[in-house]
Design an enzyme around this catalytic site. Sequence first.
Site, PDB file in Angstrom:
ATOM      1  N   GLU A 143      14.799   5.959  -1.931  1.00 44.05           N
ATOM      2  CA  GLU A 143      13.859   5.960  -0.805  1.00 44.05           C
ATOM      3  C   GLU A 143      14.131   7.113   0.149  1.00 44.05           C
ATOM      4  O   GLU A 143      15.235   7.222   0.695  1.00 44.05           O
ATOM      5  CB  GLU A 143      13.974   4.644  -0.029  1.00 44.05           C
ATOM      6  CG  GLU A 143      13.057   4.589   1.193  1.00 44.05           C
ATOM      7  CD  GLU A 143      13.327   3.387   2.076  1.00 44.05           C
ATOM      8  OE1 GLU A 143      12.432   2.996   2.836  1.00 44.05           O
ATOM      9  OE2 GLU A 143      14.452   2.836   2.022  1.00 44.05           O
ATOM     10  N   GLU A 246       8.593  -4.389   6.444  1.00 36.68           N
ATOM     11  CA  GLU A 246       9.888  -4.041   7.023  1.00 36.68           C
ATOM     12  C   GLU A 246       9.677  -3.505   8.441  1.00 36.68           C
ATOM     13  O   GLU A 246       9.825  -2.319   8.708  1.00 36.68           O
ATOM     14  CB  GLU A 246      10.613  -3.001   6.148  1.00 36.68           C
ATOM     15  CG  GLU A 246      12.075  -2.840   6.534  1.00 36.68           C
ATOM     16  CD  GLU A 246      12.778  -1.752   5.740  1.00 36.68           C
ATOM     17  OE1 GLU A 246      13.936  -1.964   5.344  1.00 36.68           O
ATOM     18  OE2 GLU A 246      12.173  -0.683   5.523  1.00 36.68           O
TER      19      GLU A 246
END
Length: 273
Positions: A143, A246
């Site tokens: 990521e 998130e």
Amino acid sequence: MPRFAANLSMLYNEHGFLDRFAAAARDGFKAVEFLFPYAFAPAELAARLQDNGLRQVLFNAPPGDWDGGERGIACIPGREAEFRDGFLRALEYAQALDCPRIHVMAGLAPVGRRREELKATYMENLGWAARQAAKAGRSVLLEPINTRDMPGFFLNFQEEAHRIVEDIGAKNLLVQMDLYHCQIMEGDLAARIRKYLPTGRVGHFQIAGVPGRFEPDVGEVNYAYLFGVIDEAAAQCGWDGWIGCEYKPRRGAVPYGTGEGLGWLRSPVLPGV
């Protein structure tokens, strides 16, 4: 409409961690993700998932000394044995939780080390992890993270992440496309979704409002529009993954709760794409 997973490290902090599974299920979530499972026994977490009808779709491999400020060790030369031990532990949890994806954080670039050296270590560790995960039927995700929230993080841009995945060439090595980080570093989100999702290299999305990292209906990003873009691109390539929520609830504390900010999920509006 895409499928959404509650991030239990960020959401439902008005509850103890183990009680967040039930809270997410009550609000209609069918899946969860979180940062790290290692403070709890695998069987205990698996029971929470089963009792609440939830799927575990993502968690992170051990990041090194998180409390001491480390944010992954995959790019750090000399920590290879620690990385491998940690990843094997993550695979044990993935097996117990029936979780298909493990996120490997690259880590903060050590001061004074050449980027080429860090990249070589990172790619070697990712390739090794992908091979181990393939034996267990799991995927490894990397990521890009923005430099405002995490100064010094090694991997910051989608293009570089996709190039690394291409260069390693493992089918189960995929990119975690966090649209919050991507907006801060790169922008042009709809075009990037349309570019990268059809490649088959995107394993997971995550969302949060920009700039405050609050609910996705707050801030400068039109997520309702982007959900339509994801649906359109997914229909063309057969992608059936999840979007992790998130973000930090603006009212995620007693007497309020995470559910106070879920209007965006309960009554979504998807404009034409």
